[in-house]
Each structure stands twice: as structure tokens, then as C-alpha cells.
Design a protein around this motif. Structure first.
Motif, short mmCIF file in Angstrom:
data_model
loop_
_atom_site.label_atom_id
_atom_site.label_comp_id
_atom_site.label_asym_id
_atom_site.label_seq_id
_atom_site.Cartn_x
_atom_site.Cartn_y
_atom_site.Cartn_z
N HIS A 131 32.88 32.46 3.33
CA HIS A 131 32.84 32.08 1.91
C HIS A 131 34.26 31.74 1.41
O HIS A 131 34.49 30.68 0.84
CB HIS A 131 32.24 33.26 1.12
CG HIS A 131 32.31 33.14 -0.37
ND1 HIS A 131 31.20 33.03 -1.16
CD2 HIS A 131 33.37 33.14 -1.23
CE1 HIS A 131 31.55 32.95 -2.42
NE2 HIS A 131 32.86 33.03 -2.50
N GLU A 132 35.22 32.63 1.70
CA GLU A 132 36.60 32.40 1.26
C GLU A 132 37.20 31.17 1.93
O GLU A 132 37.91 30.38 1.31
CB GLU A 132 37.49 33.61 1.55
CG GLU A 132 37.33 34.79 0.62
CD GLU A 132 37.44 34.44 -0.87
OE1 GLU A 132 38.37 33.71 -1.25
OE2 GLU A 132 36.59 34.90 -1.63
N HIS A 135 36.19 27.92 0.27
CA HIS A 135 37.02 27.63 -0.91
C HIS A 135 38.34 27.01 -0.46
O HIS A 135 38.81 26.01 -0.99
CB HIS A 135 37.41 28.93 -1.64
CG HIS A 135 36.35 29.54 -2.49
ND1 HIS A 135 35.72 28.86 -3.49
CD2 HIS A 135 35.84 30.79 -2.52
CE1 HIS A 135 34.85 29.68 -4.07
NE2 HIS A 135 34.91 30.85 -3.50
N GLY A 185 32.36 28.05 -2.36
CA GLY A 185 32.14 29.41 -1.88
C GLY A 185 30.69 29.84 -2.01
O GLY A 185 30.01 30.11 -1.00
N ASN A 240 28.46 35.70 -7.17
CA ASN A 240 29.64 34.89 -7.47
C ASN A 240 29.34 33.75 -8.43
O ASN A 240 30.26 33.17 -9.00
CB ASN A 240 30.26 34.35 -6.18
CG ASN A 240 31.21 35.37 -5.58
OD1 ASN A 240 32.27 35.62 -6.12
ND2 ASN A 240 30.80 35.98 -4.49
N ASP A 275 33.59 32.77 -9.25
CA ASP A 275 33.37 31.36 -8.92
C ASP A 275 32.54 30.66 -9.98
O ASP A 275 32.85 29.53 -10.39
CB ASP A 275 32.66 31.24 -7.57
CG ASP A 275 33.52 31.80 -6.44
OD1 ASP A 275 34.75 31.84 -6.61
OD2 ASP A 275 32.95 32.19 -5.40
#
Ligand SMILES: [Zn+2]
Length: 378
Positions: free
Chosen positions: A68-69, A72, A114, A161, A169
Motif C-alpha cells: 500500500h505504501e 503511494h 494506496g 484509509n 488518504d
């Protein structure tokens, strides 16, 4: 706050780190899987299998957070924003980035990447679960069980998120949309942060209500998440406003120029008595002749035990100039502020042609901000 950590490798030029709090949560998650989750979904599994599946699921769960990170970061890199490191800590991951997105579109893509990738990953894991669940092979059953958990957790991660409160996010997506409509980043940030605080308060109220109506642990948990959201929203808004006030001004405007230069061969004792106590300054360039050799600060003095200060030379306690983080006189003040907080230092020397020409301390920035705010009041 979560800058330290154990380096575990590099991807796309970004260093990946594990914060120390991660190890604790890794053990907790593994334990919860092996002792609570798998025993309830698969009571017939042996203890070794529950533990093994727990460890593998836990590793893949943190891999999912990292994924996920990374998504981004990959979008950010493509938009020209540098990412120095990704640190996994107990609540998720943080990317350390230099610079902010330049347009609403950039911000939208970066923020949405993300949660979007978490939802896709969650869908993939659930797909594997449905494919293998009805199989009679035991290995397929185990993979299905692990996939089911990872599918649910990734979808929860994506949905959480997407809560539209800045700095989550979803809040960044909301900010990008308002920014795109209004063309005003500042008011977009204010609105997105206020929505974040509102959602935070809502979680706290609902959490307290649940806690008093028989759902104690879920209620407390929800209230804690709400409190986290509220404080993150208000502090990141303040942080952004400060950077906004500093933007467009340079280090040379606020630096203290009257730096007392001290010679390298006096003792710490002399430095304290003759320079620090009388001037109240916290930071001194060390130079012999025209050449700056290093910097001695209150923190470097505090590192020397008090009974050794009489015989320790400034040269031995100072930070050599090659290791000192410095800025040029033209450096933008918003960058100076980020350098101070990223390196967790109180001041940074301003260097021009290998010479210290001034020092910018946190106090200088705070005074500058206060004066500017005072002038803007009506
Ligand atoms: Zn994210």
C-alpha cells in the motif's frame, strides 16, 4: 516521530525500515491469529499448523501494508516527489517524502493509489479463497484460510484509509477534489482537516456510547481511533499552515548573523563559562583562522560528562563540519523547517562558500511566524 527503525532493504531507491514498535505488534498479530482467529475458523488444525499459518499470515499482512505504501510512493516518484524512506510501525506505514504534490491531479492520484491497491489486493486474496475453498487438498485449504483473512484485512485497510479526513488518504482525496474545484490549496486543506476532526469526534462519541452500552472494548477502540484521527487532522493542518507562512522566505532573512566563533582548543568548561552562560546562545561555529571546522551545540556539550568538561577540548566534542547538516542562505524557510524536524535538530548553520555565515534556530522560525501572524491580524 516514527523516523528511526531497522533497515530491511531498498525498493525503487526508497529505503524500507521497520520501526521498533513493529516487532511488538508483529508478535501480537501472530499470537491473535494463532491463538484466537485460526482456532475459531479451523478448530481441527494442529497447534504447529496454527502457529505456522499465523506467522505466514502476519508476514503477508505487513507485506500488504508495505505494498500500500509503495504504491503511494511509486506514483509520487513519477510526479517528481522524492521519497526517502518508508517505515512500517504499529499502526501502518509512513512515507517520508520531500515536497508536496504540485497540482490537485497529482495529489489525487498519489492519495488514491494506496487504498485502491489495498482494495485490489484484497479482491485478489478473496478470489484465491473462493477458488481453493472447496478443494479437498489440505494445502489448498490452508492457503484458502490465509487468503480469506488477508482478503478481509486488505479491504478493511483500503476502506479505513478512505475515511475522508485529512491526513488519511481519503482526506487527501477530498482535499484534492476541493483544491481542484476552488483552486485554493489552503482553504481545501482547512476543509479537509475539519472534516477529519469532525469524523474523529463522531468516532469518540459513538465509541463512548458503545462503551457504556455493553460493548466496552469495541467502544474504547473506536474512541481511540477517533482521538487519533482528530489529533492527526489538527496537527497536520497546523503544520501545513506554518509551512505556508514560511514559504517564499529565505534562511538569510531570519538567521542570526552574530555567531560567536570559538577556537577548537579551548575546553568545554571555558566555552560554558565564557560564551554560553553570558550570551544564552546554544550553538557555536568552531573555527581556527578562516576555516570552519565544526559546530558545537548545547546537545554536544551535554554529551560530555560534567566532570570531564574541564579537560575536554571543544575540538573533541564538536560535530565536524563534514557531518553537520547545513543550508545555503537562499534556502526556502519551509525547507529549513522540514530539515530541522526531519533531522530532529534545534538549529542548522547557514553555510556560504565553506563558511558559516549564520545560524537558523527553531526560535528564529517561531519569532518569524509570530511576527508575520501579528502583522496579518486586523
Ligand atoms: Zn495510504
Amino acid at each position: 516521530m516514527f523516523r528511526g527503525g531497522l533497515p530491511i532493504g531498498k525498493a525503487f531507491g526508497i529505503s524500507l525500515r521497520l520501526h521498533y514498535s513493529w516487532f511488538l505488534i508483529f508478535v501480537l498479530v501472530t499470537w491473535a491469529l494463532a491463538a484466537v482467529y485460526f482456532p475459531s475458523t479451523h478448530p481441527t488444525w494442529s497447534l504447529a499448523l496454527k502457529i505456522g499459518a499465523g506467522v505466514i499470515t502476519s508476514i503477508l499482512f505487513f507485506g500488504s501494508v508495505l505494498f500500500h505504501e509503495l504504491m503511494h510512493s511509486i506514483v509520487a516518484l513519477r510526479e517528481g516527489i522524492q521519497i526517502q524512506a518508508i517505515t512500517l510501525f504499529f499502526l501502518g506505514g509512513v512515507s517520508q517524502m520531500t515536497g508536496e504534490p504540485r497540482t490537485a491531479g497529482d495529489e489525487f492520484r498519489m492519495a488514491a493509489a494506496g487504498p485502491f491497491s489495498s482494495l485490489v489486493l484484497g479482491g485478489l486474496f478473496l478470489g484465491i479463497y473462493y477458488l481453493l475453498n472447496s478443494s479437498t487438498s489440505e494445502t489448498a485449504q490452508i492457503i484458502a484460510a490465509i487468503s480469506q483473512y488477508l482478503g478481509i484485512i486488505n479491504i478493511l485497510l483500503g476502506v479505513f484509509n478512505l475515511i475522508p479526513g485529512f491526513p488519511l488518504d481519503g482526506g487527501r482525496v477530498l482535499r484534492a477534489l476541493i483544491w481542484w474545484r476552488s483552486k485554493n490549496l489552503q482553504s481545501a486543506t482547512r476543509i479537509a482537516s475539519n472534516v477529519g476532526r469532525g469524523i474523529g469526534f463522531l468516532f469518540i462519541i459513538v465509541g463512548i456510547f458503545l462503551a457504556f452500552t455493553g460493548n466496552f472494548f469495541n467502544g474504547i477502540w473506536l474512541a481511540l481511533i477517533g482521538w487519533f484521527l482528530e489529533s492527526a487532522a489538527s496537527s497536520s493542518y497546523k503544520q501545513m499552515m506554518l509551512l505556508e507562512l514560511l514559504k517564499g522566505h529565505t534562511a538569510s532573512e531570519v538567521m542570526s548573523r552574530d555567531c560567536t566563533v570559538v577556537p577548537p582548543d579551548i575546553t568545554i568548561e571555558q566555552l560554558v563559562n565564557e560564551h554560553i552562560l553570558s550570551s544564552g546562545r546554544r550553538c557555536f561555529p568552531v573555527a581556527s583562522g578562516d576555516r570552519t571546522e565544526g559546530l558545537v551545540t548545547l546537545s554536544s556539550i551535554k554529551a560530555v560528562p560534567s566532570d570531564a568538561r574541564e579537560r575536554t577540548k571543544v575540538r573533541d566534542a564538536m560535530m565536524p563540519i563534514s557531518r553537520v547538516k547545513s543550508v545555503s542562505p537562499n534556502e526556502d524557510l519551509s525547507n529549513v523547517m522540514q530539515i530541522l524536524s526531519e533531522n530532529d535538530i534545534n538549529q542548522v548553520p547557514v553555510v556560504w562558500e565553506n563558511k558559516v555565515v549564520g545560524i537558523v534556530a527553531r526560535d528564529n522560525l517561531i519569532n518569524f511566524i509570530n511576527t508575520k501572524q501579528e502583522l496579518e491580524k486586523r
